[in-house]
Design a protein around this motif. Structure first.
Motif, mmCIF file in Angstrom:
data_model
loop_
_atom_site.group_PDB
_atom_site.id
_atom_site.type_symbol
_atom_site.label_atom_id
_atom_site.label_comp_id
_atom_site.label_asym_id
_atom_site.label_seq_id
_atom_site.Cartn_x
_atom_site.Cartn_y
_atom_site.Cartn_z
ATOM 1 N N ILE A 23 8.933 -4.745 1.091
ATOM 2 C CA ILE A 23 7.076 -3.765 0.449
ATOM 3 C C ILE A 23 8.096 -2.889 0.428
ATOM 4 C CG2 ILE A 23 5.225 -2.821 0.844
ATOM 5 C CD1 ILE A 23 4.655 -5.974 2.804
ATOM 6 N N GLU A 24 8.674 -2.621 1.179
ATOM 7 C CA GLU A 24 9.451 -0.698 1.055
ATOM 8 C C GLU A 24 9.674 -1.054 -0.198
ATOM 9 O OE1 GLU A 24 11.411 0.017 4.592
ATOM 10 O OE2 GLU A 24 10.556 -0.613 5.759
ATOM 11 N N VAL A 84 7.299 0.152 -3.009
ATOM 12 C CA VAL A 84 6.942 0.919 -3.126
ATOM 13 C C VAL A 84 7.791 2.159 -3.374
ATOM 14 C CG1 VAL A 84 6.033 3.138 -1.428
ATOM 15 C CG2 VAL A 84 4.966 0.701 -1.584
ATOM 16 N N GLU A 85 9.120 2.097 -3.346
ATOM 17 C CA GLU A 85 10.451 2.780 -3.652
ATOM 18 C C GLU A 85 9.926 2.636 -5.390
ATOM 19 O OE1 GLU A 85 14.025 2.697 -1.808
ATOM 20 O OE2 GLU A 85 12.899 3.419 -0.022
ATOM 21 N N GLY A 127 5.562 2.760 -5.968
ATOM 22 C CA GLY A 127 4.846 4.019 -6.046
ATOM 23 C C GLY A 127 3.541 3.347 -4.908
ATOM 24 N N GLU A 128 3.029 3.844 -3.817
ATOM 25 C CA GLU A 128 2.585 3.179 -2.988
ATOM 26 C C GLU A 128 0.481 2.604 -3.443
ATOM 27 O OE1 GLU A 128 0.299 3.971 1.766
ATOM 28 O OE2 GLU A 128 1.727 5.446 0.820
ATOM 29 N N LYS A 129 0.462 3.490 -4.119
ATOM 30 C CA LYS A 129 -0.820 3.444 -5.252
ATOM 31 C C LYS A 129 -0.248 1.866 -6.032
ATOM 32 C CE LYS A 129 -4.333 5.464 -7.984
ATOM 33 N NZ LYS A 129 -4.388 6.509 -9.139
ATOM 34 N N VAL A 143 1.054 -0.707 -5.750
ATOM 35 C CA VAL A 143 2.172 -1.726 -5.024
ATOM 36 C C VAL A 143 0.548 -2.786 -4.375
ATOM 37 C CG1 VAL A 143 3.249 -2.823 -3.305
ATOM 38 C CG2 VAL A 143 4.326 -1.105 -4.689
ATOM 39 N N HIS A 144 0.468 -4.206 -4.668
ATOM 40 C CA HIS A 144 -0.585 -4.681 -4.247
ATOM 41 C C HIS A 144 -0.679 -5.700 -2.913
ATOM 42 C CE1 HIS A 144 -2.768 -2.144 -7.004
ATOM 43 N NE2 HIS A 144 -2.307 -2.742 -7.828
#
Length: 496
Positions: free
Chosen positions: A315-316, A319-320, A323-325, A327-328
């Motif tokens: 997951i990390e 996100v890198e 972007g956090e927005k 990733v689902h």
């Protein structure tokens, strides 16, 4: 033509052939099905073939670079992964099945441990020989205290230096080599897809237990199940998530939820009394052909698998990248529901399609593509020694024993044992010394892509000192290196 053959023929006929496009600078563009247009660009020198599998074309002229949103999905696993990408209309434009080599890592780590121990044992013997020669040996009759040890360590022969293990500390967020390799495999496959497709969002199927990091060493086993039904609509959904949708006795899909203590004997519907089984195993349990005594530990600690330890780090990495927005996440139970509602087949690539649909919110799907097969190969092997033959003793041309003293797990006799059984034959023995065979520095690793008579192959090994190659899926043909053309080296994850 038989009905099944006709259906397969029509399926192949209606398969959509997609060509992946990258611009002059290497950035991915939207794929196209206009094979005729791409052929004209190649003939006119306005484009070149970047890769054959998947078929990717690089343009040689500047383009606007306008793309549409694309949604990717990963069905995670330890040995088999599913990857898929869909567009905003629910059309599948990429899907693949990935076979990893994660289960090879523990074996390689064990081999490395053996080599390290042998090296240290040789160093200690050299120290002893040097100390005896220089007269610096010393006996420690009561043992010697070394920093980091609670009790004195018994030593003899030499004065050892103080051990350094007390200064070795694992860095924060340290994970085992097996878990680290699994994380890298998942992220590398996502990056490989993003090299040919401008994916904007990515969805990952996760297990709720994966979010619980084991920061406190006292949290073990059933402690992870505190508040276990929170967020689940039923015990069945909880068991499905805990067992990753797989039967507790085999790797088939869960079809029944069996009560360990039957309801006729006041058995409850709590998760402790339920276990997910496939139809075949469920029938064997009720007919007495299968017992569940050994299933308890597997069910109890299912949340502590290597995959669930890797999920937070995957997951990390996502996100890198996105972007956090963008990733689902979804759960296996949701994947099962959408697969049934849309009548999608059960396989790793198809599961990845369902996961991408859940992350994008799209309610329909059009799938005319064929899944790519990807196999993972070992990229580096820094071992200098390939193998070492044992010291062998012969009597009248026949091997009768090996090694002076019996090595670990040696089946035959050693010289020591042979001399006790046949003392009169010892002087008649001839010996063949131990021989080492070394790896060539210029050797190719399995996974190299080569062409032979216009056909693309993946190298699985070499023969006769590298004069011949073997290919994946073909165990009989030897391909002469002089007639092979190497397309590219081992990239780790290779399209078959």
């Amino acid at each position: 033509m038989p009905c099944g053959t006709k259906r397969r023929f029509l399926e192949r006929r209606h398969r959509q052939i997609l060509i992946y496009i990258i611009d002059a600078s290497g950035k991915p563009l939207m794929p196209t099905a206009r094979t005729g247009h791409i052929k004209r660009l190649l003939n006119r020198g306005k484009a070149r073939i970047a890769t054959k599998v998947p078929f990717t074309v690089q343009l040689k002229y500047e383009t606007p670079g306008i793309t549409q949103p694309l949604y990717g999905g990963t069905d995670p696993g330890r040995t088999n992964l599913g990857e898929a990408v869909i567009d905003e209309n629910g059309t599948v434009i990429y899907k693949s099945h990935v076979e990893t080599r994660n289960k090879d890592i523990p074996k390689l780590m064990s081999e490395r441990k053996q080599h390290r121990q042998a090296s240290r044992r040789g160093e200690r013997l050299r120290k002893k020989r040097r100390a005896a020669k220089c007269g610096t040996t010393k006996e420690f009759t009561e043992g010697r205290m070394i920093s980091g040890c609670e009790k004195p360590v018994m030593m003899k022969d030499i004065i050892n230096t103080e051990s350094r293990f007390a200064n070795r500390k694992r860095p924060e967020n340290w994970i085992t080599p097996t878990t680290r390799q699994l994380v890298q495999t998942h992220l590398n496959m996502v990056r490989k897809i993003c090299q040919v497709l401008p994916v904007t969002d990515w969805t990952l199927e996760v297990n709720r237990f994966a979010f619980m990091k084991m920061d406190d060493g006292s949290i073990r086993g059933l402690d992870f199940q505190n508040g276990r039904l929170k967020g689940y609509s039923s015990s069945h959904e909880y068991i499905y998530a805990m067992q990753d949708g797989k039967c507790a006795c085999c790797d088939n899909d869960i079809e029944h939820y069996h009560h360990l203590t039957p309801r006729s004997k006041d058995g409850s519907d709590t998760p402790e009394n339920l276990i997910g089984l496939c139809g075949s195993c469920h029938e064997k349990v009720h007919t007495g052909n299968l017992k569940l005594e050994s299933i308890g530990l597997r069910k109890k600690y299912a949340a502590l698998s290597v995959l669930n330890q890797a999920i937070p780090f995957i997951i990390e990495g996502l996100v890198e990248t996105f972007g956090e927005k963008y990733v689902h996440f979804c759960e296996g139970y949701n994947t099962q529901m959408i697969r049934k509602s849309l009548c999608i087949g059960k396989d790793h690539p198809e599961d990845a399609v369902c996961i991408a649909l859940l992350g994008s919110g799209i309610q329909k799907v059009t799938d005319n593509t064929e899944a790519f097969e990807v196999m993972q190969f070992r990229r580096h092997n820094r071992a200098i020694i390939n193998n070492q033959r044992e010291r062998t003793y012969y009597l009248n041309g026949k091997a009768v024993c090996k090694n002076r003293h019996k090595r670990f797990e040696q089946k035959g006799d050693s010289l020591e044992e042979f001399s006790k059984k046949h003392p009169s034959d010892v002087k008649r023995l001839t010996v063949k010394r131990s021989t080492r065979f070394y790896n060539a520095n210029s050797r190719m690793m399995p996974g190299v892509v080569f062409m032979y008579k216009g056909q693309r192959h993946i190298m699985s090994g070499q023969l006769t000192g590298g004069k011949y190659l073997r290919a994946v899926g073909d165990t009989k043909t030897n391909y002469p290196v002089t007639q092979c053309y190497i397309l590219n080296g081992n990239t780790g994850l290779v399209y078959i």
